[in-house]
Design a protein around this motif. Structure first.
Motif, PDB file in Angstrom:
ATOM      1  N   THR A  88      24.007  41.331  55.723  1.00  0.00           N
ATOM      2  CA  THR A  88      24.453  41.635  57.080  1.00  0.00           C
ATOM      3  C   THR A  88      23.365  42.397  57.831  1.00  0.00           C
ATOM      4  OG1 THR A  88      25.419  43.765  56.456  1.00  0.00           O
ATOM      5  CG2 THR A  88      26.856  41.819  56.315  1.00  0.00           C
ATOM      6  N   GLU A 135      33.750  51.272  59.808  1.00  0.00           N
ATOM      7  CA  GLU A 135      33.066  50.121  59.233  1.00  0.00           C
ATOM      8  C   GLU A 135      32.962  50.302  57.721  1.00  0.00           C
ATOM      9  OE1 GLU A 135      29.518  48.869  61.194  1.00  0.00           O
ATOM     10  OE2 GLU A 135      30.526  48.678  63.136  1.00  0.00           O
ATOM     11  N   ARG A 136      32.515  49.286  57.039  1.00  0.00           N
ATOM     12  CA  ARG A 136      32.570  49.267  55.582  1.00  0.00           C
ATOM     13  C   ARG A 136      31.174  49.549  55.024  1.00  0.00           C
ATOM     14  NH1 ARG A 136      37.655  46.956  55.213  1.00  0.00           N
ATOM     15  NH2 ARG A 136      37.645  46.167  53.078  1.00  0.00           N
ATOM     16  N   TYR A 137      31.119  50.458  54.015  1.00  0.00           N
ATOM     17  CA  TYR A 137      29.831  50.925  53.503  1.00  0.00           C
ATOM     18  C   TYR A 137      29.864  50.994  51.978  1.00  0.00           C
ATOM     19  CZ  TYR A 137      29.435  52.584  58.330  1.00  0.00           C
ATOM     20  OH  TYR A 137      29.418  52.669  59.702  1.00  0.00           O
ATOM     21  N   ASN A 152      34.503  55.750  55.720  1.00  0.00           N
ATOM     22  CA  ASN A 152      34.220  54.455  55.111  1.00  0.00           C
ATOM     23  C   ASN A 152      35.467  53.584  55.148  1.00  0.00           C
ATOM     24  OD1 ASN A 152      33.333  52.284  53.634  1.00  0.00           O
ATOM     25  ND2 ASN A 152      32.711  53.450  51.833  1.00  0.00           N
ATOM     26  N   GLY A 153      35.426  52.535  55.981  1.00  0.00           N
ATOM     27  CA  GLY A 153      36.582  51.655  56.103  1.00  0.00           C
ATOM     28  C   GLY A 153      36.883  50.857  54.859  1.00  0.00           C
ATOM     29  N   GLY A 166      26.140  47.680  54.709  1.00  0.00           N
ATOM     30  CA  GLY A 166      27.091  47.963  55.771  1.00  0.00           C
ATOM     31  C   GLY A 166      27.598  46.656  56.355  1.00  0.00           C
ATOM     32  N   TRP A 167      28.895  46.599  56.685  1.00  0.00           N
ATOM     33  CA  TRP A 167      29.466  45.375  57.228  1.00  0.00           C
ATOM     34  C   TRP A 167      30.817  45.688  57.875  1.00  0.00           C
ATOM     35  CZ3 TRP A 167      29.655  47.079  52.347  1.00  0.00           C
ATOM     36  CH2 TRP A 167      30.837  46.976  51.610  1.00  0.00           C
ATOM     37  N   GLN A 168      31.383  44.714  58.568  1.00  0.00           N
ATOM     38  CA  GLN A 168      32.647  44.917  59.263  1.00  0.00           C
ATOM     39  C   GLN A 168      33.777  44.038  58.737  1.00  0.00           C
ATOM     40  OE1 GLN A 168      32.124  44.851  63.611  1.00  0.00           O
ATOM     41  NE2 GLN A 168      29.940  45.265  63.317  1.00  0.00           N
ATOM     42  N   ASP A 169      33.473  42.828  58.357  1.00  0.00           N
ATOM     43  CA  ASP A 169      34.488  41.845  57.973  1.00  0.00           C
ATOM     44  C   ASP A 169      34.890  42.037  56.515  1.00  0.00           C
ATOM     45  OD1 ASP A 169      36.049  39.635  57.479  1.00  0.00           O
ATOM     46  OD2 ASP A 169      34.553  38.156  58.149  1.00  0.00           O
ATOM     47  N   GLU A 179      23.698  45.067  59.418  1.00  0.00           N
ATOM     48  CA  GLU A 179      23.909  46.514  59.277  1.00  0.00           C
ATOM     49  C   GLU A 179      23.332  47.070  57.988  1.00  0.00           C
ATOM     50  OE1 GLU A 179      27.517  44.776  61.514  1.00  0.00           O
ATOM     51  OE2 GLU A 179      26.343  44.254  59.732  1.00  0.00           O
TER      52      GLU A 179
END
Length: 471
Positions: free
Chosen positions: A358, A329-331, A45-46, A396-399, A360
């Motif tokens: 998002t 990625e972010r969770y 988990n980022g 879930g997302w990246q930014d 995701e």
């Protein structure tokens, strides 16, 4: 820790602990100045960015005993890393000691006895690879990169749980190093209270270094359903799916997702990234006519966008979702157990999903019952045997700029579904930080008091208390 010029500063206490660990362990000891430090502290988990003082990368149980001894003498905050895949990031801690089991990868399968012994750094993909050589499985995981240890200790959902139970239900015994540094075998006959707590009680009872699992015949091919329905029919499909789950045999484990169509070359390009309802189910027996008949109600819920149902290798099934949840990625996930899925609950879910922040992000409804419910409600620490469904809100997302928005959506969606909940939540989907602490009663239910007594008996000084506070 970095000073104002960015240089790494190590306290005298950290240096002394590092020196003692290096003199005691066969494995590597990684400090803040180590060139591999950032990689070693990174988890799936980022969103989790913790900076431990030291990481003790153990090679076996003897290394774990030494790491526990040093921790007992020097009293750092302690966390335990297996696969590092848990959403709350409990594998790593700030400014403390990580007892890292990720290099402990031994697996031994006894096909005659139908058992497997696996060390705590093994992932489900690695375990499945070995057991499927003999057309055997132990139930667990929906993502092959997930570690066997954390998932099993929290209960262990999987694609065939209605047929074979939770992951923890197939544990025959386990090896655990308790806070006093003693290596114990826990089973129904030996250390029965530890064995009870380790099957669904999460973390904080010691360092489990290996598991002995019962294996079940399944594979190499399994029959399953995967049907994508248009999102415009979401409520209708959900209601029909709910009705079909009520009469599903124990050989079928249904699951439904509100998500987007993956950009898979096997699917029509015009469908890529479109919202849809995914209906999945796996048959926990030999593929054939019996499987087709048992799965038919899950497949016949109206005209689909795409029907990908059929027979696939079990190892392919287990790894099918892994690419959709990539490392880094972010969770953020929270869940409810539910006894019923009313029309109002369904309408609320569909509305909540329509506001997801998002592409995701998703909603997953898993069906329990069957073998999960055959285990007595107090026979293990898993506290939700009678629930029919688990609804998981998965952001879930990246930014990083979307952190507040994505987490806020998941929390507000969880709050909106609370009136339909049976009052429980799954330990492995228990949020992050304050969410995890607030939800302890919902996670462990009536078993919380017994769990605390067991932790106090085996860890009276609270060596693993920080791990216990992170469900």
């Amino acid at each position: 820790m970095p000073d104002t010029q960015g240089a790494v500063r190590t306290t005298a206490a950290e240096q002394a602990m590092a020196d003692e660990l290096r003199s005691s362990l066969r494995g590597e000891v990684i400090d803040r100045g180590h060139p591999g430090y950032d990689e070693a502290r990174t988890v799936w988990n980022g969103l989790v960015d913790r900076r431990p003082a030291l990481i003790a990368r153990c090679t076996g149980t003897a290394d774990v005993v030494e790491a526990v001894r040093v921790a007992r003498e020097r009293r750092p905050v302690v966390s335990i890393r297996g696969g590092g895949h848990q959403v709350a990031g409990s594998a790593v801690c700030d400014d403390g000691l990580v007892i890292d089991l990720s290099r402990m990868k031994g697996v031994h399968v006894d096909p005659a006895a139908r058992t497997a012994r696996a060390q705590a750094g093994v992932t489900w993909g690695e375990l499945d690879r070995e057991t499927q050589l003999h057309h055997l499985i132990t139930p667990g995981g929906e993502i092959s990169a997930t570690g066997i240890a954390g998932l099993t200790l929290g209960g262990g959902f999987g694609f065939v749980m209605r047929t074979f139970g939770l992951s923890c239900d197939s544990v025959r015994s386990l090896t655990i190093v308790t806070a006093d540094g003693v290596v114990r075998t826990a089973s129904r006959e030996e250390e029965p209270e530890l064995f009870w707590a380790a099957r669904g009680g999460g973390r904080g009872i010691g360092v489990v270094t290996s598991f002995e699992f019962d294996l079940h015949p399944l594979g190499p091919e399994v029959a399953g359903v995967l049907v994508l329905h248009p999102y415009e029919r979401a409520e209708e499909v959900l209601r029909a799916w709910r009705d079909a789950t009520r009469t599903a045999p124990e050989t079928v484990t249904p699951e439904l997702l509100l998500w987007t169509v993956p950009a898979d070359p096997a699917l029509p390009p015009e469908l890529h990234r479109a919202n849809c309802v995914m209906v999945g189910a796996v048959y926990g027996g030999p593929p054939g006519d019996g499987a087709a008949a048992a799965l038919a109600p899950q497949r016949e819920l109206g005209p689909p966008l795409v029907d990908l149902s059929g027979t696939v290798p079990y190892v392919a099934l287990q790894s099918a979702n892994t690419w959709r949840f990539p490392d880094g990625e972010r969770y953020f996930m929270k869940s409810h157990f539910m006894d019923e899925l009313s029309d109002e609950a369904i309408a609320t879910l569909v509305d909540l999903y329509s506001r997801r922040p998002t592409p995701e992000s998703l909603v997953v409804v898993r069906t329990l019952g069957g073998a999960v419910a055959h285990v007595g409600p107090d026979d293990s620490a898993f506290a939700h045997r009678t629930a029919r469904y688990n609804v998981s809100i998965d952001a879930g997302w990246q930014d990083p700029a979307l952190d507040e928005t994505a987490i806020g959506w998941a929390r507000s969606a969880w709050d909106a579904m609370k009136p339909f909940s049976s009052g429980g939540t799954y330990v492995n989907f228990a949020g992050l930080g304050e969410d995890a602490v607030e939800l302890r009663g919902a996670v462990f239910g009536s078993h919380e008091e017994r769990l605390e007594r067991i932790r106090a008996a085996y860890d009276p000084d609270g060596l693993f208390a920080s791990a216990a506070r992170r469900p």
